[in-house]
Design a protein around this motif. Structure first.
Motif, PDB file in Angstrom:
ATOM      1  N   THR A  87      -3.110   5.948  12.690  1.00  0.00           N
ATOM      2  CA  THR A  87      -3.294   5.695  11.265  1.00  0.00           C
ATOM      3  C   THR A  87      -2.365   4.569  10.838  1.00  0.00           C
ATOM      4  O   THR A  87      -1.191   4.545  11.221  1.00  0.00           O
ATOM      5  CB  THR A  87      -2.993   6.946  10.421  1.00  0.00           C
ATOM      6  N   ALA A  88      -2.912   3.623  10.066  1.00  0.00           N
ATOM      7  CA  ALA A  88      -2.105   2.560   9.478  1.00  0.00           C
ATOM      8  C   ALA A  88      -2.106   2.728   7.966  1.00  0.00           C
ATOM      9  O   ALA A  88      -3.183   2.851   7.355  1.00  0.00           O
ATOM     10  CB  ALA A  88      -2.657   1.194   9.857  1.00  0.00           C
ATOM     11  N   PHE A  89      -0.927   2.763   7.373  1.00  0.00           N
ATOM     12  CA  PHE A  89      -0.782   2.866   5.926  1.00  0.00           C
ATOM     13  C   PHE A  89      -0.496   1.468   5.372  1.00  0.00           C
ATOM     14  O   PHE A  89       0.348   0.734   5.903  1.00  0.00           O
ATOM     15  CB  PHE A  89       0.346   3.826   5.567  1.00  0.00           C
ATOM     16  N   THR A  90      -1.200   1.110   4.297  1.00  0.00           N
ATOM     17  CA  THR A  90      -1.064  -0.225   3.725  1.00  0.00           C
ATOM     18  C   THR A  90      -1.042  -0.128   2.205  1.00  0.00           C
ATOM     19  O   THR A  90      -1.267   0.939   1.623  1.00  0.00           O
ATOM     20  CB  THR A  90      -2.234  -1.135   4.148  1.00  0.00           C
ATOM     21  N   VAL A  91      -0.783  -1.249   1.562  1.00  0.00           N
ATOM     22  CA  VAL A  91      -0.912  -1.371   0.109  1.00  0.00           C
ATOM     23  C   VAL A  91      -1.888  -2.506  -0.145  1.00  0.00           C
ATOM     24  O   VAL A  91      -1.643  -3.658   0.228  1.00  0.00           O
ATOM     25  CB  VAL A  91       0.435  -1.645  -0.568  1.00  0.00           C
ATOM     26  N   ARG A  92      -3.024  -2.186  -0.778  1.00  0.00           N
ATOM     27  CA  ARG A  92      -4.081  -3.168  -1.013  1.00  0.00           C
ATOM     28  C   ARG A  92      -4.333  -3.300  -2.507  1.00  0.00           C
ATOM     29  O   ARG A  92      -4.668  -2.320  -3.169  1.00  0.00           O
ATOM     30  CB  ARG A  92      -5.373  -2.743  -0.297  1.00  0.00           C
ATOM     31  N   LEU A  93      -4.112  -4.497  -3.038  1.00  0.00           N
ATOM     32  CA  LEU A  93      -4.331  -4.773  -4.464  1.00  0.00           C
ATOM     33  C   LEU A  93      -3.593  -3.764  -5.347  1.00  0.00           C
ATOM     34  O   LEU A  93      -4.110  -3.282  -6.348  1.00  0.00           O
ATOM     35  CB  LEU A  93      -5.835  -4.752  -4.771  1.00  0.00           C
ATOM     36  N   GLY A  94      -2.379  -3.422  -4.950  1.00  0.00           N
ATOM     37  CA  GLY A  94      -1.542  -2.512  -5.714  1.00  0.00           C
ATOM     38  C   GLY A  94      -1.789  -1.046  -5.467  1.00  0.00           C
ATOM     39  O   GLY A  94      -1.103  -0.203  -6.072  1.00  0.00           O
ATOM     40  N   HIS A  95      -2.731  -0.694  -4.600  1.00  0.00           N
ATOM     41  CA  HIS A  95      -3.060   0.703  -4.330  1.00  0.00           C
ATOM     42  C   HIS A  95      -2.678   1.072  -2.898  1.00  0.00           C
ATOM     43  O   HIS A  95      -2.885   0.293  -1.966  1.00  0.00           O
ATOM     44  CB  HIS A  95      -4.553   0.959  -4.530  1.00  0.00           C
ATOM     45  N   ARG A  96      -2.141   2.270  -2.742  1.00  0.00           N
ATOM     46  CA  ARG A  96      -1.805   2.768  -1.408  1.00  0.00           C
ATOM     47  C   ARG A  96      -3.088   3.151  -0.685  1.00  0.00           C
ATOM     48  O   ARG A  96      -3.933   3.863  -1.223  1.00  0.00           O
ATOM     49  CB  ARG A  96      -0.854   3.951  -1.504  1.00  0.00           C
ATOM     50  N   CYS A  97      -3.208   2.664   0.556  1.00  0.00           N
ATOM     51  CA  CYS A  97      -4.422   2.892   1.344  1.00  0.00           C
ATOM     52  C   CYS A  97      -4.043   3.275   2.763  1.00  0.00           C
ATOM     53  O   CYS A  97      -2.876   3.199   3.172  1.00  0.00           O
ATOM     54  CB  CYS A  97      -5.293   1.637   1.382  1.00  0.00           C
ATOM     55  N   LEU A  98      -5.051   3.680   3.517  1.00  0.00           N
ATOM     56  CA  LEU A  98      -4.881   3.909   4.946  1.00  0.00           C
ATOM     57  C   LEU A  98      -6.188   3.566   5.642  1.00  0.00           C
ATOM     58  O   LEU A  98      -7.252   3.558   5.043  1.00  0.00           O
ATOM     59  CB  LEU A  98      -4.457   5.345   5.243  1.00  0.00           C
ATOM     60  N   PHE A  99      -6.072   3.258   6.922  1.00  0.00           N
ATOM     61  CA  PHE A  99      -7.250   3.203   7.779  1.00  0.00           C
ATOM     62  C   PHE A  99      -6.860   3.755   9.143  1.00  0.00           C
ATOM     63  O   PHE A  99      -5.701   3.732   9.541  1.00  0.00           O
ATOM     64  CB  PHE A  99      -7.839   1.791   7.875  1.00  0.00           C
TER      65      PHE A  99
END
Length: 265
Positions: free
Chosen positions: A198-210
């Motif tokens: 799992t990779a946790f990221t921040v996209r356009l100000g929102h916390r995301c994962l893929f």
């Protein structure tokens, strides 16, 4: 003796090509993308958690109280959408194959462990435009020169920031025998560092994962010498105090499944 080694090599190849684990049924539409991750060198550093925490918007995952950062140098090959056939594959050709130097650390959100990218250096300008808005990935343009012919017993690489001229370069001795490559022992620090899905990221100000799905890495310890690390020290001054604790090399993974970005609650 030769028979034993040949059988071990066959076993390693069988492990490498066994069927990929399927995404769970409650995630329809996965995977989004498929690619090979070729000839991967992972270089591991122990760092001070107090210096790392301000840079990471997720809780750090510590191993026996210690924080780690890993540099992953590899080449992604043949990325394509899972669906769409030859047309989708043709459209992806400009971004399908290129090198990466990922600088990642380890996080845990709830009960799910994963990684967080501090930076991803790559040499594809189109990918540089697409990765941040689509996945929240911290892409940075670089010149990458990898010589990862592991069957020679040695790999090397050089990554250069074209703007500043800062460099990360290395040379590593690796095992040329295919039978030496096997999954990390369960419960070991190597498995803790390498087996992350799992990779946790921040996209356009929102916390995301893929998420990704692949068999365990087949790898062997590498004896690495970092020749120059100005690329690391200029971006993160605390790297001057980081401790190199080891490295691992893998011939790579075929047909890695990569999921779509999911917005977290």
């Amino acid at each position: 003796m030769c028979h034993d080694r040949c059988q071990a090599a066959k076993g390693a190849r069988h492990e490498h090509h066994r069927p990929l684990p399927r995404p769970s049924p409650h995630r329809p539409g996965e995977p989004l993308l498929i690619a090979d991750w070729d000839r991967a060198l992972m270089i591991h550093y122990e760092v001070d958690p107090a210096l790392l925490r301000p840079l990471v918007p997720f809780p750090l995952d510590l191993h026996e109280g210690r924080a780690y950062v890993t540099l992953l140098a590899f080449t992604m090959r043949g990325m394509k959408p899972r669906r769409g056939g030859w047309l989708a594959e043709w459209l992806f050709r400009p971004i399908a194959t290129h090198g990466f130097l990922n600088v990642r650390t380890y996080v845990k959100v709830g009960n799910e462990t994963g990684i967080y990218f501090l930076a991803e250096h790559l040499n594809n300008r189109l990918s540089l435009r697409l990765g941040p808005p689509l996945f929240g990935l911290p892409y940075r343009l670089a010149r990458l020169n990898y010589a990862h012919d592991w069957r020679s017993g040695e790999v090397s690489g050089r990554v250069t920031d074209p703007a500043s001229g800062a460099v990360f370069s290395y040379r590593a001795l690796v095992d040329a025998d295919p039978a030496a490559y096997r999954p990390a022992a369960a419960g070991s620090l190597t498995a803790w560092l390498m087996e992350r899905y799992t990779a946790f990221t921040v996209r356009l100000g929102h916390r995301c994962l893929f998420r990704v799905w692949h068999p365990p890495w087949l790898a062997t310890p590498a004896v690495v010498k970092v020749r120059e690390d100005s690329l690391l020290r200029e971006n993160w001054p605390w790297f001057a105090g980081a401790r190199l604790v080891g490295a691992n090399f893998s011939p790579g993974l075929a047909k890695v499944w990569m999921g779509r970005p999911l917005r977290m609650p």
